[in-house]
Design a protein around this motif. Structure first.
Motif, mmCIF file in Angstrom:
data_model
loop_
_atom_site.group_PDB
_atom_site.id
_atom_site.type_symbol
_atom_site.label_atom_id
_atom_site.label_comp_id
_atom_site.label_asym_id
_atom_site.label_seq_id
_atom_site.Cartn_x
_atom_site.Cartn_y
_atom_site.Cartn_z
ATOM 1 N N ARG A 45 -39.722 -11.841 39.520
ATOM 2 C CA ARG A 45 -39.654 -10.484 39.000
ATOM 3 C C ARG A 45 -39.558 -10.535 37.481
ATOM 4 N NH1 ARG A 45 -34.255 -8.962 37.747
ATOM 5 N NH2 ARG A 45 -34.724 -6.776 38.146
ATOM 6 N N LEU A 46 -39.716 -9.375 36.870
ATOM 7 C CA LEU A 46 -39.517 -9.243 35.432
ATOM 8 C C LEU A 46 -38.634 -8.025 35.216
ATOM 9 C CD1 LEU A 46 -40.485 -10.822 32.940
ATOM 10 C CD2 LEU A 46 -42.282 -9.113 32.656
ATOM 11 N N SER A 47 -37.457 -8.254 34.676
ATOM 12 C CA SER A 47 -36.500 -7.165 34.515
ATOM 13 C C SER A 47 -36.962 -6.184 33.442
ATOM 14 C CB SER A 47 -35.124 -7.724 34.159
ATOM 15 O OG SER A 47 -35.193 -8.469 32.965
ATOM 16 N N LEU A 48 -36.359 -5.008 33.440
ATOM 17 C CA LEU A 48 -36.719 -3.980 32.467
ATOM 18 C C LEU A 48 -36.574 -4.513 31.046
ATOM 19 C CD1 LEU A 48 -35.136 -0.685 33.860
ATOM 20 C CD2 LEU A 48 -37.567 -1.155 33.538
ATOM 21 N N HIS A 49 -37.595 -4.289 30.248
ATOM 22 C CA HIS A 49 -37.593 -4.774 28.869
ATOM 23 C C HIS A 49 -38.567 -3.947 28.036
ATOM 24 C CE1 HIS A 49 -41.130 -6.668 30.616
ATOM 25 N NE2 HIS A 49 -41.599 -6.808 29.390
ATOM 26 N N GLN A 50 -38.461 -4.066 26.741
ATOM 27 C CA GLN A 50 -39.421 -3.498 25.804
ATOM 28 C C GLN A 50 -40.205 -4.630 25.150
ATOM 29 O OE1 GLN A 50 -36.328 -1.631 23.434
ATOM 30 N NE2 GLN A 50 -37.271 0.388 23.770
ATOM 31 N N ASP A 51 -41.459 -4.369 24.810
ATOM 32 C CA ASP A 51 -42.246 -5.324 24.034
ATOM 33 C C ASP A 51 -42.095 -4.952 22.563
ATOM 34 O OD1 ASP A 51 -43.197 -6.639 26.317
ATOM 35 O OD2 ASP A 51 -44.816 -5.195 26.562
ATOM 36 N N HIS A 52 -41.243 -5.700 21.847
ATOM 37 C CA HIS A 52 -40.971 -5.324 20.459
ATOM 38 C C HIS A 52 -41.050 -6.489 19.485
ATOM 39 C CE1 HIS A 52 -37.053 -7.140 21.045
ATOM 40 N NE2 HIS A 52 -36.801 -6.319 22.036
ATOM 41 N N ASN A 53 -41.552 -7.644 19.937
ATOM 42 C CA ASN A 53 -41.676 -8.780 19.025
ATOM 43 C C ASN A 53 -42.981 -8.757 18.219
ATOM 44 O OD1 ASN A 53 -40.212 -10.507 21.686
ATOM 45 N ND2 ASN A 53 -39.174 -10.205 19.735
ATOM 46 N N GLU A 54 -43.873 -7.844 18.555
ATOM 47 C CA GLU A 54 -45.155 -7.747 17.854
ATOM 48 C C GLU A 54 -44.961 -7.089 16.485
ATOM 49 O OE1 GLU A 54 -45.344 -8.147 22.018
ATOM 50 O OE2 GLU A 54 -44.613 -6.391 20.936
ATOM 51 N N ARG A 55 -45.723 -7.537 15.506
ATOM 52 C CA ARG A 55 -45.623 -6.947 14.166
ATOM 53 C C ARG A 55 -46.283 -5.572 14.112
ATOM 54 N NH1 ARG A 55 -46.670 -11.943 9.873
ATOM 55 N NH2 ARG A 55 -44.936 -13.248 10.592
ATOM 56 N N ASP A 56 -47.338 -5.385 14.890
ATOM 57 C CA ASP A 56 -48.082 -4.123 14.853
ATOM 58 C C ASP A 56 -47.701 -3.273 16.057
ATOM 59 O OD1 ASP A 56 -49.806 -2.043 14.520
ATOM 60 O OD2 ASP A 56 -51.649 -3.229 14.621
ATOM 61 N N LEU A 57 -46.646 -2.494 15.912
ATOM 62 C CA LEU A 57 -46.194 -1.651 17.019
ATOM 63 C C LEU A 57 -47.023 -0.377 17.130
ATOM 64 C CD1 LEU A 57 -42.307 -2.005 16.714
ATOM 65 C CD2 LEU A 57 -43.874 -3.238 18.236
ATOM 66 N N ALA A 58 -47.961 -0.171 16.194
ATOM 67 C CA ALA A 58 -48.873 0.966 16.315
ATOM 68 C C ALA A 58 -49.982 0.677 17.315
ATOM 69 C CB ALA A 58 -49.469 1.307 14.952
#
Length: 211
Positions: free
Chosen positions: A125-138
């Protein structure tokens, strides 16, 4: 809320988030062949977490940078820490699919520079998370499902928000960006099964603008 019927061609999850039903199905064999070449160069492995645990999902990467996790934290790195070499180049078919899916979901001009590859087996499984390590969040995230079906957990901007659960099948693509870019999301434990192309496995390709 849970939807277990096969999804329609397009399903809006939220403003800025769209499920494209079976969008990748016609390219599945080419995608899996390219995936096999990536894995031969940078094998799938279970990464360690900063707290000393180990992720249940197997992972590798391709593209200009790869997402890694270890005792020092989460980050993108241009080199595969296991091989010491650059990650395999992103196959043209990968990038083309990601760009077309993003355009179909309203994010024209998306060109990914990283693809994180997840391999799920029974009960992973993959627990709830945000993808925020990217430099371009746009830029959006483009997520492609191949193999066994899975239950996608789609939350909100806060971890405590009540999630929605949507069944993903082989070839489905989920795209989210804009107001939905920082939505918490995950995958419920995978059920046992056997897929004609992937056997007892589900693969997930997630495309990002990391650098």
């Amino acid at each position: 809320m849970m939807l277990f019927e096969d999804p329609p061609q397009n399903l809006a999850l939220a403003p800025g988030a769209m499920l494209l039903g079976r969008f990748a199905e016609t390219a599945d064999r080419a995608l899996l062949a390219a995936l096999a070449r990536v894995v031969a160069a940078s094998p799938i492995r279970r990464m360690n977490t900063p707290n000393g645990g180990q992720m249940s999902v197997g992972m590798t990467n391709c593209g200009a940078a790869g997402w890694v996790s270890d005792r020092t934290g989460y980050r993108y790195d241009r080199l595969d820490p296991e091989t010491g070499r650059p990650w395999p180049a992103m196959p043209p078919g990968f990038a083309d699919l990601a760009t077309r899916a993003a355009t179909a979901a309203g994010f024209a001009g998306f060109v990914p520079d990283a693809c994180l590859i997840n391999r799920y087996t029974a009960q992973t499984r993959l627990s709830l998370h945000q993808d925020h390590n990217e430099r371009d969040l746009a830029a959006p995230i483009v997520s492609v499902s191949l193999g066994l079906p899975a239950v996608f957990v789609w939350g909100g901007p806060r971890r405590a928000d009540r999630p929605r659960r949507v069944r993903l099948v082989h070839g489905d693509v989920v795209v989210w960006g804009g107001p939905a870019r920082m939505t918490f999301h995950g995958i419920d434990p995978l059920r046992e099964g056997d897929h004609a192309l992937t056997g007892p496995v589900r693969y997930n390709l997630t495309f990002r603008r990391a650098l």
